[in-house]
Design a protein around this motif. Structure first.
Motif, mmCIF file in Angstrom:
data_model
loop_
_atom_site.group_PDB
_atom_site.id
_atom_site.type_symbol
_atom_site.label_atom_id
_atom_site.label_comp_id
_atom_site.label_asym_id
_atom_site.label_seq_id
_atom_site.Cartn_x
_atom_site.Cartn_y
_atom_site.Cartn_z
ATOM 1 N N CYS A 9 0.836 -1.203 0.000
ATOM 2 C CA CYS A 9 0.000 0.000 0.000
ATOM 3 C C CYS A 9 0.874 1.257 0.000
ATOM 4 O O CYS A 9 1.809 1.364 0.793
ATOM 5 C CB CYS A 9 -0.899 -0.012 1.235
ATOM 6 S SG CYS A 9 -1.854 1.503 1.420
ATOM 7 N N HIS A 11 -0.016 4.118 1.022
ATOM 8 C CA HIS A 11 -0.389 4.989 2.150
ATOM 9 C C HIS A 11 0.149 4.466 3.481
ATOM 10 O O HIS A 11 0.739 5.205 4.250
ATOM 11 C CB HIS A 11 -1.910 5.134 2.219
ATOM 12 C CG HIS A 11 -2.524 5.489 0.911
ATOM 13 N ND1 HIS A 11 -2.442 6.752 0.372
ATOM 14 C CD2 HIS A 11 -3.189 4.743 -0.001
ATOM 15 C CE1 HIS A 11 -3.052 6.762 -0.805
ATOM 16 N NE2 HIS A 11 -3.511 5.557 -1.055
ATOM 17 N N CYS A 12 -0.093 3.161 3.764
ATOM 18 C CA CYS A 12 0.293 2.629 5.078
ATOM 19 C C CYS A 12 1.378 1.558 4.965
ATOM 20 O O CYS A 12 1.815 1.027 5.987
ATOM 21 C CB CYS A 12 -0.931 2.078 5.804
ATOM 22 S SG CYS A 12 -1.611 0.584 5.057
ATOM 23 N N CYS A 29 -6.746 -0.978 -0.122
ATOM 24 C CA CYS A 29 -5.885 -1.601 0.884
ATOM 25 C C CYS A 29 -6.739 -2.222 1.991
ATOM 26 O O CYS A 29 -7.681 -1.594 2.472
ATOM 27 C CB CYS A 29 -4.964 -0.536 1.463
ATOM 28 S SG CYS A 29 -3.979 -1.107 2.852
ATOM 29 N N CYS A 32 -5.781 0.160 5.389
ATOM 30 C CA CYS A 32 -6.250 1.539 5.570
ATOM 31 C C CYS A 32 -7.422 1.891 4.644
ATOM 32 O O CYS A 32 -7.945 2.994 4.721
ATOM 33 C CB CYS A 32 -5.099 2.517 5.349
ATOM 34 S SG CYS A 32 -4.536 2.616 3.640
#
Ligand code: ZN
Length: 147
Positions: A9, A11-12, A29, A32
């Motif tokens: 992912c 983002h996370c 994801c 998140c």
């Protein structure tokens, strides 16, 4: 064949398992719940780089650049457009060699911008110098086609 691929992912940095057939259906994801692909290059620090390069089962293209480098800034819009075209089959990332000098040193980056293509954690191709959108896409596809 519906093999599952490990997708990290943006983002996370959680590793997700995504069926290759579902890549094009804008997967989210599991950690998140944000999109696994944004159509934009992902800025990576050293930890994020190791996660993505080490775990991604799709190729990862990395732009080694720096804010003071004129050709790097000129190439940025082309790289953005290339991300929109190459995702979700290739992850596009950026490493600011001024903010993260350890990565530039680890890969012995001698000039910027330099593009490096990683497949299963291994660098398979490297190209110094700024490129336009079409050349970036063609360069990546030529190296992936070679398998
Ligand atoms: Zn996530």
């Amino acid at each position: 064949m519906t093999e599952a691929l490990h997708i990290v992912c943006p983002h996370c940095h959680t590793t997700n398992r995504v069926k290759s057939a579902d890549l094009v259906s804008a997967p989210d994801c599991g950690g998140c719940h944000q999109p696994l692909f944004t159509g934009h290059p992902l800025a990576l620090d050293e930890t994020g780089f190791d996660r993505h390069i080490g775990r991604s089962q799709i190729p990862v293209l990395v732009d080694f650049w720096a804010p003071w480098c004129g050709p790097c800034r000129m190439m940025a819009p082309a790289y953005e457009k290339a991300a929109a075209r190459l995702e979700p089959h290739v992850r596009l990332a950026k490493v600011d060699t001024e903010a993260v000098p350890a990565l530039g040193a680890r890969y012995n980056i001698r000039s910027i911008p330099t593009l490096a293509l990683f497949v299963n954690g291994r660098e398979v191709a490297r190209q110094p110098g700024a490129m336009g959108e079409a050349d970036i896409v063609r360069w990546v596809q030529s190296h992936l086609a070679r398998g």
